[in-house]
Design a protein around this motif. Structure first.
Motif, short mmCIF file in Angstrom:
data_model
loop_
_atom_site.label_atom_id
_atom_site.label_comp_id
_atom_site.label_asym_id
_atom_site.label_seq_id
_atom_site.Cartn_x
_atom_site.Cartn_y
_atom_site.Cartn_z
N UNK A 31 0.84 -1.19 0.00
CA UNK A 31 0.00 0.00 0.00
C UNK A 31 0.87 1.24 0.00
N UNK A 32 0.22 2.38 -0.11
CA UNK A 32 1.00 3.62 -0.12
C UNK A 32 0.11 4.77 0.34
N UNK A 33 0.75 5.92 0.48
CA UNK A 33 0.00 7.13 0.82
C UNK A 33 -0.92 7.47 -0.35
N UNK A 34 -2.19 7.70 -0.05
CA UNK A 34 -3.13 8.15 -1.08
C UNK A 34 -2.52 9.37 -1.78
N UNK A 35 -2.32 9.26 -3.09
CA UNK A 35 -1.60 10.32 -3.83
C UNK A 35 -2.23 11.70 -3.63
N UNK A 36 -3.56 11.73 -3.56
CA UNK A 36 -4.25 13.01 -3.43
C UNK A 36 -3.99 13.67 -2.08
N UNK A 126 -9.05 15.44 -1.52
CA UNK A 126 -10.42 15.52 -2.06
C UNK A 126 -11.07 14.15 -2.12
N UNK A 127 -10.29 13.08 -2.11
CA UNK A 127 -10.84 11.73 -2.17
C UNK A 127 -9.72 10.73 -1.90
N UNK A 132 -12.98 6.36 -2.88
CA UNK A 132 -13.58 7.44 -3.67
C UNK A 132 -14.91 7.94 -3.09
N UNK A 133 -14.99 7.96 -1.76
CA UNK A 133 -16.24 8.42 -1.15
C UNK A 133 -16.35 9.93 -1.16
N UNK A 134 -15.22 10.61 -1.01
CA UNK A 134 -15.18 12.09 -0.94
C UNK A 134 -16.15 12.62 0.11
N UNK A 135 -16.30 11.86 1.17
CA UNK A 135 -17.30 12.25 2.16
C UNK A 135 -16.69 12.35 3.56
N UNK A 184 -10.84 20.68 2.68
CA UNK A 184 -10.35 19.62 1.78
C UNK A 184 -9.87 20.29 0.50
N UNK A 185 -8.76 19.78 -0.04
CA UNK A 185 -8.15 20.46 -1.18
C UNK A 185 -8.10 19.55 -2.40
#
Ligand SMILES: Cc1cc2nc3c(=O)[nH]c(=O)nc-3n(C[C@H](O)[C@H](O)[C@H](O)COP(=O)(O)OP(=O)(O)OC[C@H]3O[C@@H](n4cnc5c(N)ncnc54)[C@H](O)[C@@H]3O)c2cc1C
Length: 269
Positions: A31-36, A126-127, A132-135, A184-185
């Protein structure tokens, strides 16, 4: 100034992902750090870089993740980018958390971070590229009863407030909220830096703090499978694609006929 950046450890998109009882196996090493999430880290670093030396010395960039022990890798990557403090919230009872459970754990951890000194800002991506919930950002803000400014394409921080620009359907909104706030950016806000040798070496000595639900004073019934309002009924890998049918033409019009036959035979019309 104290900024908390929420980061998620996500399965490597290139790797073979597996499911168990309808859940993504999250303990995997690949796994890795979420790129976003590199963008909120970058934004926090830029805010802190603008402080004078004495202000910077009393300021902190805290990166926070909720996940299994392997999620520590996301924090290590954040250290290499320049984060000061890394906190992993990990507890067997968190397995099966839905958005609400995850947000509860993050919010409670933010409250605990504020025992070190007031938290001015929580930044998120942002997600997450797996869910990909973005919530999550909105739910964390709701848990904290803080204002939320989502999907910021620009952030200007004033002593008492945060102002963001938000591009919605061709319109640029300018929104402001008092601090503390959650922002959130998007990936347009900045270009995330690459770790340099000095930061990579410094990251090796930084320690991750691990907090359990007991450390957070959070009731296990409110998170994890026990507290989830969403039940995952099934999750299976996407089926293999049908083999590609290649129709060629020798210059005698046979390709056109073959294509017409293919369309008729597959009942596309
Ligand atoms: C321990 C654990 C067990 C889980 N078990 C299940 C399960 O059984 N079934 C299931 O469907 N889902 C499960 N999840 C997934 C969970 O519901 C989602 O990961 C989570 O709610 C975030 O949603 P998302 O991935 O869509 O992120 P988004 O809402 O798209 O994320 C937006 C931003 O929020 C922040 N963020 C998101 N997640 C985290 C996090 N964990 N820590 C810190 N910051 C974060 C990041 O800044 C990210 O860019 C589990 C998650 C965890 C951590």
């Amino acid at each position: 100034m104290r900024i908390v950046v929420c980061v998620k450890h996500v399965p490597d998109i290139e790797s073979d992902r597996s499911f168990d009882s309808g859940r993504v196996v999250r303990g995997s090493a690949s796994g890795s750090l979420n790129e976003l999430d590199e963008h909120p880290i970058e934004e926090a670093l830029r805010i802190l870089d603008r402080l004078d030396e004495s202000e910077r010395a009393t300021s902190e960039l805290v990166v926070l993740t909720v996940g299994p022990p392997a999620a520590a890798d996301a924090l290590k990557r954040a250290f290499q980018l320049g984060a000061d403090v890394g906190i992993l919230v990990s507890d067997d009872a968190l397995a099966g958390s839905d958005y609400f459970g995850t947000a509860k754990a993050i919010a409670q951890a933010v409250r605990k971070v504020s025992e070190r000194g007031p938290v001015d800002l929580v930044l998120t991506g942002m997600a997450a590229l797996d869910g990909l919930g973005s919530v999550t950002p909105t739910l964390v803000a709701a848990e904290l009863s803080w204002p939320q400014l989502t999907n910021a394409a620009a952030l200007h921080l004033n002593p008492e407030s945060a102002r963001v620009e938000r591009v919605v359907d061709g319109v640029t909104e300018v929104l402001e909220a008092p601090l503390p706030a959650l922002v959130s950016v998007t990936d347009h806000i900045n270009r995330a830096r690459m770790p340099n040798f000095k930061l990579i070496m410094a990251a090796r000595t930084k320690q991750i703090e691990t907090w359990t639900l007991a450390d957070l004073g959070l009731d296990a019934q409110l998170v994890g499978h026990a507290g989830a309002r969403i039940r995952v009924l099934d999750a299976k890998p996407r089926p293999e694609r049908e083999p590609v049918v290649l129709i060629t033409d020798d210059g005698d019009g046979s390709g056109g006929r073959a294509l017409a036959e293919f369309i008729i035979n597959t009942e596309l019309i």
